[in-house]
Design a protein around this motif. Structure first.
Motif, PDB file in Angstrom:
ATOM      1  N   ALA A   1      -2.943   1.868  -2.838  1.00  0.00           N
ATOM      2  CA  ALA A   1      -3.565   0.919  -3.762  1.00  0.00           C
ATOM      3  C   ALA A   1      -4.792   1.523  -4.437  1.00  0.00           C
ATOM      4  CB  ALA A   1      -3.943  -0.358  -3.016  1.00  0.00           C
ATOM      5  N   ALA A   2      -5.562   2.333  -3.685  1.00  0.00           N
ATOM      6  CA  ALA A   2      -6.764   2.931  -4.262  1.00  0.00           C
ATOM      7  C   ALA A   2      -6.421   3.913  -5.380  1.00  0.00           C
ATOM      8  CB  ALA A   2      -7.564   3.635  -3.169  1.00  0.00           C
ATOM      9  N   VAL A   3      -5.456   4.817  -5.135  1.00  0.00           N
ATOM     10  CA  VAL A   3      -5.076   5.789  -6.162  1.00  0.00           C
ATOM     11  C   VAL A   3      -4.468   5.089  -7.370  1.00  0.00           C
ATOM     12  CG1 VAL A   3      -3.529   7.720  -6.677  1.00  0.00           C
ATOM     13  CG2 VAL A   3      -4.784   7.682  -4.521  1.00  0.00           C
ATOM     14  N   ALA A   4      -3.601   4.096  -7.121  1.00  0.00           N
ATOM     15  CA  ALA A   4      -3.005   3.354  -8.235  1.00  0.00           C
ATOM     16  C   ALA A   4      -4.069   2.605  -9.024  1.00  0.00           C
ATOM     17  CB  ALA A   4      -1.947   2.383  -7.712  1.00  0.00           C
ATOM     18  N   GLY A   5      -5.058   2.033  -8.321  1.00  0.00           N
ATOM     19  CA  GLY A   5      -6.130   1.318  -9.012  1.00  0.00           C
ATOM     20  C   GLY A   5      -6.994   2.237  -9.848  1.00  0.00           C
ATOM     21  N   PHE A   6      -7.332   3.417  -9.302  1.00  0.00           N
ATOM     22  CA  PHE A   6      -8.145   4.372 -10.057  1.00  0.00           C
ATOM     23  C   PHE A   6      -7.391   4.920 -11.269  1.00  0.00           C
ATOM     24  CE2 PHE A   6     -10.499   5.051  -5.944  1.00  0.00           C
ATOM     25  CZ  PHE A   6     -11.682   4.494  -6.407  1.00  0.00           C
TER      26      PHE A   6
ATOM     27  N   ILE B   1      -6.588  -2.224 -13.251  1.00  0.00           N
ATOM     28  CA  ILE B   1      -5.912  -3.481 -12.939  1.00  0.00           C
ATOM     29  C   ILE B   1      -4.999  -3.807 -14.122  1.00  0.00           C
ATOM     30  CG2 ILE B   1      -6.208  -5.893 -12.264  1.00  0.00           C
ATOM     31  CD1 ILE B   1      -7.308  -3.812 -10.298  1.00  0.00           C
ATOM     32  N   SER B   2      -3.787  -3.271 -14.058  1.00  0.00           N
ATOM     33  CA  SER B   2      -2.844  -3.397 -15.167  1.00  0.00           C
ATOM     34  C   SER B   2      -1.457  -3.701 -14.618  1.00  0.00           C
ATOM     35  CB  SER B   2      -2.819  -2.105 -15.987  1.00  0.00           C
ATOM     36  OG  SER B   2      -2.390  -1.018 -15.175  1.00  0.00           O
ATOM     37  N   ASP B   3      -0.494  -3.813 -15.546  1.00  0.00           N
ATOM     38  CA  ASP B   3       0.887  -4.065 -15.123  1.00  0.00           C
ATOM     39  C   ASP B   3       1.424  -2.923 -14.276  1.00  0.00           C
ATOM     40  OD1 ASP B   3       0.800  -6.424 -16.509  1.00  0.00           O
ATOM     41  OD2 ASP B   3       1.833  -5.647 -18.290  1.00  0.00           O
ATOM     42  N   GLU B   4       1.066  -1.655 -14.636  1.00  0.00           N
ATOM     43  CA  GLU B   4       1.544  -0.506 -13.868  1.00  0.00           C
ATOM     44  C   GLU B   4       1.051  -0.566 -12.429  1.00  0.00           C
ATOM     45  OE1 GLU B   4       0.211  -0.368 -16.783  1.00  0.00           O
ATOM     46  OE2 GLU B   4       1.689   0.580 -18.125  1.00  0.00           O
ATOM     47  N   PHE B   5      -0.200  -0.992 -12.255  1.00  0.00           N
ATOM     48  CA  PHE B   5      -0.750  -1.139 -10.902  1.00  0.00           C
ATOM     49  C   PHE B   5       0.062  -2.154 -10.103  1.00  0.00           C
ATOM     50  CE2 PHE B   5      -3.509  -3.596  -8.057  1.00  0.00           C
ATOM     51  CZ  PHE B   5      -3.915  -2.599  -7.179  1.00  0.00           C
ATOM     52  N   VAL B   6       0.372  -3.286 -10.729  1.00  0.00           N
ATOM     53  CA  VAL B   6       1.153  -4.324 -10.048  1.00  0.00           C
ATOM     54  C   VAL B   6       2.540  -3.802  -9.700  1.00  0.00           C
ATOM     55  CG1 VAL B   6       2.149  -6.626 -10.277  1.00  0.00           C
ATOM     56  CG2 VAL B   6      -0.133  -6.170 -11.171  1.00  0.00           C
ATOM     57  N   TYR B   7       3.159  -3.037 -10.621  1.00  0.00           N
ATOM     58  CA  TYR B   7       4.495  -2.497 -10.359  1.00  0.00           C
ATOM     59  C   TYR B   7       4.483  -1.567  -9.144  1.00  0.00           C
ATOM     60  CZ  TYR B   7       5.603  -4.193 -15.060  1.00  0.00           C
ATOM     61  OH  TYR B   7       5.801  -4.972 -16.163  1.00  0.00           O
ATOM     62  N   VAL B   8       3.460  -0.708  -9.075  1.00  0.00           N
ATOM     63  CA  VAL B   8       3.379   0.232  -7.951  1.00  0.00           C
ATOM     64  C   VAL B   8       3.204  -0.518  -6.631  1.00  0.00           C
ATOM     65  CG1 VAL B   8       1.977   2.044  -6.893  1.00  0.00           C
ATOM     66  CG2 VAL B   8       2.511   2.158  -9.321  1.00  0.00           C
ATOM     67  N   VAL B   9       2.309  -1.507  -6.621  1.00  0.00           N
ATOM     68  CA  VAL B   9       2.057  -2.266  -5.389  1.00  0.00           C
ATOM     69  C   VAL B   9       3.302  -3.040  -4.969  1.00  0.00           C
ATOM     70  CG1 VAL B   9       0.694  -4.130  -4.376  1.00  0.00           C
ATOM     71  CG2 VAL B   9      -0.416  -2.418  -5.819  1.00  0.00           C
ATOM     72  N   VAL B  10       3.995  -3.649  -5.929  1.00  0.00           N
ATOM     73  CA  VAL B  10       5.212  -4.399  -5.604  1.00  0.00           C
ATOM     74  C   VAL B  10       6.300  -3.462  -5.081  1.00  0.00           C
ATOM     75  CG1 VAL B  10       7.103  -5.760  -6.582  1.00  0.00           C
ATOM     76  CG2 VAL B  10       4.740  -6.288  -7.189  1.00  0.00           C
ATOM     77  N   ALA B  11       6.468  -2.299  -5.753  1.00  0.00           N
ATOM     78  CA  ALA B  11       7.478  -1.334  -5.299  1.00  0.00           C
ATOM     79  C   ALA B  11       7.160  -0.839  -3.895  1.00  0.00           C
ATOM     80  CB  ALA B  11       7.548  -0.161  -6.273  1.00  0.00           C
ATOM     81  N   TYR B  12       5.874  -0.604  -3.613  1.00  0.00           N
ATOM     82  CA  TYR B  12       5.487  -0.168  -2.268  1.00  0.00           C
ATOM     83  C   TYR B  12       5.776  -1.273  -1.246  1.00  0.00           C
ATOM     84  CZ  TYR B  12       2.518   1.106   1.657  1.00  0.00           C
ATOM     85  OH  TYR B  12       2.055   1.402   2.909  1.00  0.00           O
ATOM     86  N   GLY B  13       5.507  -2.535  -1.616  1.00  0.00           N
ATOM     87  CA  GLY B  13       5.805  -3.648  -0.717  1.00  0.00           C
ATOM     88  C   GLY B  13       7.294  -3.776  -0.439  1.00  0.00           C
ATOM     89  N   VAL B  14       8.122  -3.585  -1.475  1.00  0.00           N
ATOM     90  CA  VAL B  14       9.572  -3.625  -1.293  1.00  0.00           C
ATOM     91  C   VAL B  14      10.023  -2.512  -0.361  1.00  0.00           C
ATOM     92  CG1 VAL B  14      11.790  -3.345  -2.471  1.00  0.00           C
ATOM     93  CG2 VAL B  14      10.006  -4.778  -3.495  1.00  0.00           C
ATOM     94  N   LEU B  15       9.441  -1.311  -0.535  1.00  0.00           N
ATOM     95  CA  LEU B  15       9.791  -0.180   0.334  1.00  0.00           C
ATOM     96  C   LEU B  15       9.471  -0.487   1.787  1.00  0.00           C
ATOM     97  CD1 LEU B  15      10.634   2.800   0.714  1.00  0.00           C
ATOM     98  CD2 LEU B  15       8.257   3.431   0.228  1.00  0.00           C
ATOM     99  N   GLN B  16       8.301  -1.053   2.041  1.00  0.00           N
ATOM    100  CA  GLN B  16       7.926  -1.388   3.411  1.00  0.00           C
ATOM    101  C   GLN B  16       8.828  -2.484   3.972  1.00  0.00           C
ATOM    102  OE1 GLN B  16       5.990   0.098   5.393  1.00  0.00           O
ATOM    103  NE2 GLN B  16       4.740   1.401   4.081  1.00  0.00           N
ATOM    104  N   ALA B  17       9.202  -3.457   3.124  1.00  0.00           N
ATOM    105  CA  ALA B  17      10.089  -4.532   3.583  1.00  0.00           C
ATOM    106  C   ALA B  17      11.466  -3.985   3.937  1.00  0.00           C
ATOM    107  CB  ALA B  17      10.192  -5.604   2.498  1.00  0.00           C
ATOM    108  N   LEU B  18      11.992  -3.069   3.109  1.00  0.00           N
ATOM    109  CA  LEU B  18      13.292  -2.471   3.407  1.00  0.00           C
ATOM    110  C   LEU B  18      13.235  -1.646   4.684  1.00  0.00           C
ATOM    111  CD1 LEU B  18      14.426  -1.353  -0.168  1.00  0.00           C
ATOM    112  CD2 LEU B  18      15.346  -3.229   1.196  1.00  0.00           C
ATOM    113  N   ASP B  19      12.115  -0.954   4.888  1.00  0.00           N
ATOM    114  CA  ASP B  19      11.974  -0.159   6.111  1.00  0.00           C
ATOM    115  C   ASP B  19      11.980  -1.060   7.342  1.00  0.00           C
ATOM    116  OD1 ASP B  19      11.306   2.003   7.897  1.00  0.00           O
ATOM    117  OD2 ASP B  19       9.230   1.289   7.839  1.00  0.00           O
TER     118      ASP B  19
END
Length: 365
Positions: A267-272, A276-294
């Motif tokens: 989240a820190a690297v994506a935020g920097f 706080i943009s759509d790309e940031f939200v996409y990265v965080v959501v994709a990371y959350g999906v990855l953790q959920a699938l794991d």
């Protein structure tokens, strides 16, 4: 006097069987060797773990009709290729991205200060300039200490370069002979144990299958999750993809806690990088999906036969064994907790009575 009788009754209940006493001595000796001679024997322990991982592939090739020696050579060459790829491709890439991240730290702090100044202007009664200065100075001090630790580590590693080279040479050699001479080494080890070893056999067969499944499954999980994280971050154009992918992959070593900790750098690297943009939200959501699938798909598939341990037991095992043995303690926290559970189940409660019997076959099986 009552206390003496209580202790005597307890000893008669749990240690009246000579096998229990022998097993206790073996466990104490084993833990003592690991604790006090762990650094000296680290190449051997590392090779033993790797050989344990590779033995399953060797056995699979043997079941397909390949001679044992040829199976061992094939698996060993694959291992050497993977080791070279790790040493020549992955580690240099991760190291370069780590250096870039350290060099980028001043600009990141400037960005954070701008963000905090904006928050202070918007909420002057909640965030004061003094609080901002305290936060910035604390973060700067921590970053400086982190850089000093990294520099000290790199300088000390230069002094141990010869030891590292010896380590890299010894481990593959030990892996080869542990795979090639597995049966003779097993017979030698068994010759050191008492002939009467039904209790040890119970515990061994409880652990052999469990540890094999866990260790191999955990390595596969690290590779899949790390690779998927790398591809995901690369797809969204996030920098430091190899470093973040490695971090996310290794985070699966610590159940429950690792995923939460790995979220912070992502989240820190994506935020920097994106703000706080759509790309940031996409990265965080994709990371959350990855953790959920794991957690909901990959882990049940890989560890369908894992023992049922309470989450509190797992966290305590990670804290305890990680505090004693560091990385390897964290990696083997669940198998070691399983070992303790198997010991409790199989330990004799009184003369001629054991815990729940598991399987009565010889260790050589």
């Amino acid at each position: 006097m009552k206390m003496k009788e209580v202790l005597k009754t307890w000893a008669e209940r749990y240690f009246s069987d000579e096998e229990a006493v022998v097993l206790l001595l073996v466990l104490i000796l084993g833990f003592a060797i690991v604790i006090w001679m762990g650094k000296m024997l680290a190449p051997f322990f590392t090779a033993l773990i790797i050989a344990f991982l590779l033995q399953g592939i060797v056995a699979w090739l043997e079941r397909r009709g390949l001679p044992r020696l040829l199976s061992v050579l094939t698996v060993f060459l694959i291992f050497i290729g993977a080791l070279l790829a790790l040493a020549l491709v992955v580690l240099p890439l991760v190291w370069n991205q780590m250096v870039e991240l350290v060099q980028e730290t001043p600009r990141m702090f400037a960005r954070v200060q701008q963000l905090l100044d904006g928050l202070q202007a918007r909420y002057p009664t909640v965030i004061t300039p003094d609080q901002i200065q305290v936060w910035i100075s604390t973060a700067g001090r921590e970053a400086t200490q982190l850089g000093q630790r990294a520099l000290t580590l790199s300088l000390s590693s230069l002094g141990n370069l010869l030891g590292l080279i010896i380590y890299l040479v010894l481990v593959p050699i030990l892996v080869f002979f542990l795979l090639k001479d597995r049966e003779s080494l097993t017979r030698f080890f068994l010759s050191l144990l008492p002939q009467k070893r039904a209790l040890m056999t119970n515990v061994w067969h409880e652990m052999d299958h469990q540890i094999a499944n866990y260790v191999r499954g955990k390595v596969i999980e690290i590779l899949i999750v790390g690779s998927a994280a790398y591809v995901t971050f690369w797809f969204f154009g996030l920098p430091y993809t190899a470093l973040l992918g490695l971090t996310v992959g290794l985070s699966v070593l610590v159940p429950y806690i690792g995923a939460a900790i790995a979220t912070i750098p992502v989240a820190a690297v994506a935020g920097f990088y994106f703000g706080i943009s759509d790309e940031f939200v996409y990265v965080v959501v994709a990371y959350g999906v990855l953790q959920a699938l794991d957690g909901n798909v990959l882990v049940p598939v890989l560890f369908s036969e894992a023992v049922n341990l309470h989450p509190v037991s797992i966290i305590l095992a990670v804290l305890f064994f990680g505090g004693i043995w560091g990385f390897w303690g964290i990696f083997f926290a669940i198998p070691l907790a399983t070992l303790l559970k198997a010991l409790v189940r199989a330990w004799p409660r009184s003369v001629g009575q054991r815990g729940q019997p598991i399987r009565q076959v010889d260790l050589e099986d």
